[in-house]
Write a protein that holds these residues in place. Structure first.
Motif, PDB file in Angstrom:
ATOM      1  N   ARG A 186       0.820  -1.213   0.000  1.00  0.00           N
ATOM      2  CA  ARG A 186       0.000   0.000   0.000  1.00  0.00           C
ATOM      3  C   ARG A 186       0.853   1.261   0.000  1.00  0.00           C
ATOM      4  N   GLU A 187       1.867   1.299   0.848  1.00  0.00           N
ATOM      5  CA  GLU A 187       2.691   2.504   0.951  1.00  0.00           C
ATOM      6  C   GLU A 187       3.428   2.772  -0.363  1.00  0.00           C
ATOM      7  N   ALA A 188       3.974   1.728  -0.962  1.00  0.00           N
ATOM      8  CA  ALA A 188       4.702   1.900  -2.219  1.00  0.00           C
ATOM      9  C   ALA A 188       3.764   2.350  -3.330  1.00  0.00           C
ATOM     10  N   PHE A 189       2.544   1.809  -3.328  1.00  0.00           N
ATOM     11  CA  PHE A 189       1.593   2.176  -4.376  1.00  0.00           C
ATOM     12  C   PHE A 189       1.205   3.645  -4.261  1.00  0.00           C
ATOM     13  N   VAL A 190       0.863   4.086  -3.065  1.00  0.00           N
ATOM     14  CA  VAL A 190       0.460   5.477  -2.887  1.00  0.00           C
ATOM     15  C   VAL A 190       1.626   6.413  -3.181  1.00  0.00           C
ATOM     16  N   SER A 191       2.841   6.027  -2.789  1.00  0.00           N
ATOM     17  CA  SER A 191       4.016   6.855  -3.073  1.00  0.00           C
ATOM     18  C   SER A 191       4.262   6.982  -4.564  1.00  0.00           C
ATOM     19  N   SER A 192       3.960   5.909  -5.294  1.00  0.00           N
ATOM     20  CA  SER A 192       4.185   5.921  -6.737  1.00  0.00           C
ATOM     21  C   SER A 192       3.131   6.728  -7.478  1.00  0.00           C
ATOM     22  N   TRP A 193       1.859   6.521  -7.102  1.00  0.00           N
ATOM     23  CA  TRP A 193       0.764   7.151  -7.836  1.00  0.00           C
ATOM     24  C   TRP A 193       0.395   8.542  -7.333  1.00  0.00           C
ATOM     25  N   GLY A 194       0.649   8.816  -6.059  1.00  0.00           N
ATOM     26  CA  GLY A 194       0.259  10.105  -5.494  1.00  0.00           C
ATOM     27  C   GLY A 194       0.763  11.304  -6.274  1.00  0.00           C
ATOM     28  N   PRO A 195       2.063  11.374  -6.604  1.00  0.00           N
ATOM     29  CA  PRO A 195       2.564  12.540  -7.341  1.00  0.00           C
ATOM     30  C   PRO A 195       1.940  12.705  -8.724  1.00  0.00           C
ATOM     31  N   GLN A 196       1.486  11.614  -9.326  1.00  0.00           N
ATOM     32  CA  GLN A 196       0.853  11.713 -10.642  1.00  0.00           C
ATOM     33  C   GLN A 196      -0.559  12.303 -10.549  1.00  0.00           C
ATOM     34  N   MET A 197      -1.133  12.282  -9.339  1.00  0.00           N
ATOM     35  CA  MET A 197      -2.511  12.708  -9.153  1.00  0.00           C
ATOM     36  C   MET A 197      -2.631  14.169  -8.752  1.00  0.00           C
ATOM     37  N   SER A 198      -1.620  14.688  -8.050  1.00  0.00           N
ATOM     38  CA  SER A 198      -1.747  16.061  -7.558  1.00  0.00           C
ATOM     39  C   SER A 198      -0.368  16.674  -7.357  1.00  0.00           C
ATOM     40  N   GLY A 199      -0.333  17.983  -7.195  1.00  0.00           N
ATOM     41  CA  GLY A 199       0.918  18.680  -6.934  1.00  0.00           C
ATOM     42  C   GLY A 199       1.656  19.061  -8.207  1.00  0.00           C
TER      43      GLY A 199
END
Length: 314
Positions: A224-237
């Motif tokens: 879960r942590e690796a997935f959110v770290s990978s996809w999070g920047p693509q979604m916002s910021g």
């Protein structure tokens, strides 16, 4: 026998070849090869046309696999102790592709068309694969299977005994999602998070040991942590790719989403990727991500402007 009689069996033969090969497009080619071989023998009408066509299709697939040998490739996987969890997959099946639900006959059982089964069965030698499909999926008798493959009943039974443990080794403990209201709510929440650029929602939707694969590339994400770290920047910021619009879909009897991206400065949302979910309870435990090349088979557009309401977006 005429062309119309053959065409009546196209879809079921396509699914059969898809199970054998794991590839939607290769299955199309092999159905055409099946019809070509059948047409050449049209002056020798069989007693049972359907069984005869399945025999031709199975042997056409076996011929293709002999001419184009391939095996699942080992992945460079993390140590379970380092990851704090068991690694769920150790091989990569680069040629696997999705099958739209809208093209599946209603009698096809979920467990025999889900991606996990399609991946697992690719680990079998081609002839064992054919025997498993004819016996355990289509329900043919051992004598019928032996006749189709020009082998003996003893050989069929022996191959089946060797194949079943391999399948169990490569299949997940929980085979399929149930399509419950809770699961559908999770998928809708995932869509909303992606469209709103809100990665903070994702942890509540994902199993702790969620994993993602991306055929045909051998890439993977575990946890879960690796997935959110990978996809999070693509979604916002600042690192965001742009704005997302996502359409709900279903492939291989599994919930899926079709993602469209509008990059900064663009006016339209363009097809980007297809994500297929496997659920365990109310959480997403596995995501298989494919390129948008499969959108046409699903009746999905290459692009659209504005919202997605005309394409079934809710």
């Amino acid at each position: 026998m005429n062309a119309e009689e053959l065409e009546r069996h196209r879809r079921e033969l396509h699914v059969h070849c898809y199970r054998m090969l794991g590839s939607y497009h290769e299955a199309e080619d092999l159905v055409q090869e099946t019809f070509l071989r059948a047409w050449r023998k049209r002056d020798e009408p069989p007693d049972n046309l359907k069984a005869w066509l399945y025999k031709i299709a199975t042997n056409a697939c076996l011929d293709f696999l002999r001419a184009n040998p391939r095996r699942p490739e080992p992945l460079d996987t993390p140590m379970a102790a380092d990851a704090g969890m068991a690694w769920p997959v150790s091989t990569h099946v680069s040629w696997i592709s999705p099958y739209p639900d809208d093209l599946l006959d209603s009698v096809i059982e979920r467990e025999t068309i889900e991606l996990a089964f399609l991946v697992a069965i690719q680990h079998l030698p081609a002839k064992q694969r054919a025997i498993v499909i004819l016996r355990d999926v289509l329900g043919w008798s051992a004598p019928e299977t032996a006749a189709a493959l020009d082998t003996t009943v003893t050989a069929v039974k022996s191959a089946l005994q060797r194949a079943r443990p391999v399948l169990r080794e490569h299949l997940p403990a929980q085979r399929m999602s149930s399509g419950s209201a809770d699961e559908l709510a999770v998928v809708r929440a995932y869509i909303h998070a992606l469209e709103q650029g809100d990665p903070s929602v994702l942890p509540a939707l994902l199993a702790s040991d969620v994993w993602q694969t991306m055929p045909p590339t051998p890439g993977w994400i575990l946890g879960r942590e690796a997935f959110v770290s990978s996809w999070g920047p693509q979604m916002s910021g600042e690192a965001s790719w742009g704005d997302w619009r996502v359409l709900p879909a279903r492939v291989n009897r599994q919930p899926a989403i079709a993602a469209y991206l509008r990059r900064p400065g663009e006016e339209v949302f363009s097809a980007s990727w297809l994500g297929v979910f496997r659920m365990e309870g109310p959480l997403i435990s596995e995501i298989t991500t494919f390129d948008h090349e499969f959108f046409p088979q699903m009746g999905l557009p290459d692009s659209f402007s504005g919202d997605a309401s005309s394409y079934g977006h809710d």
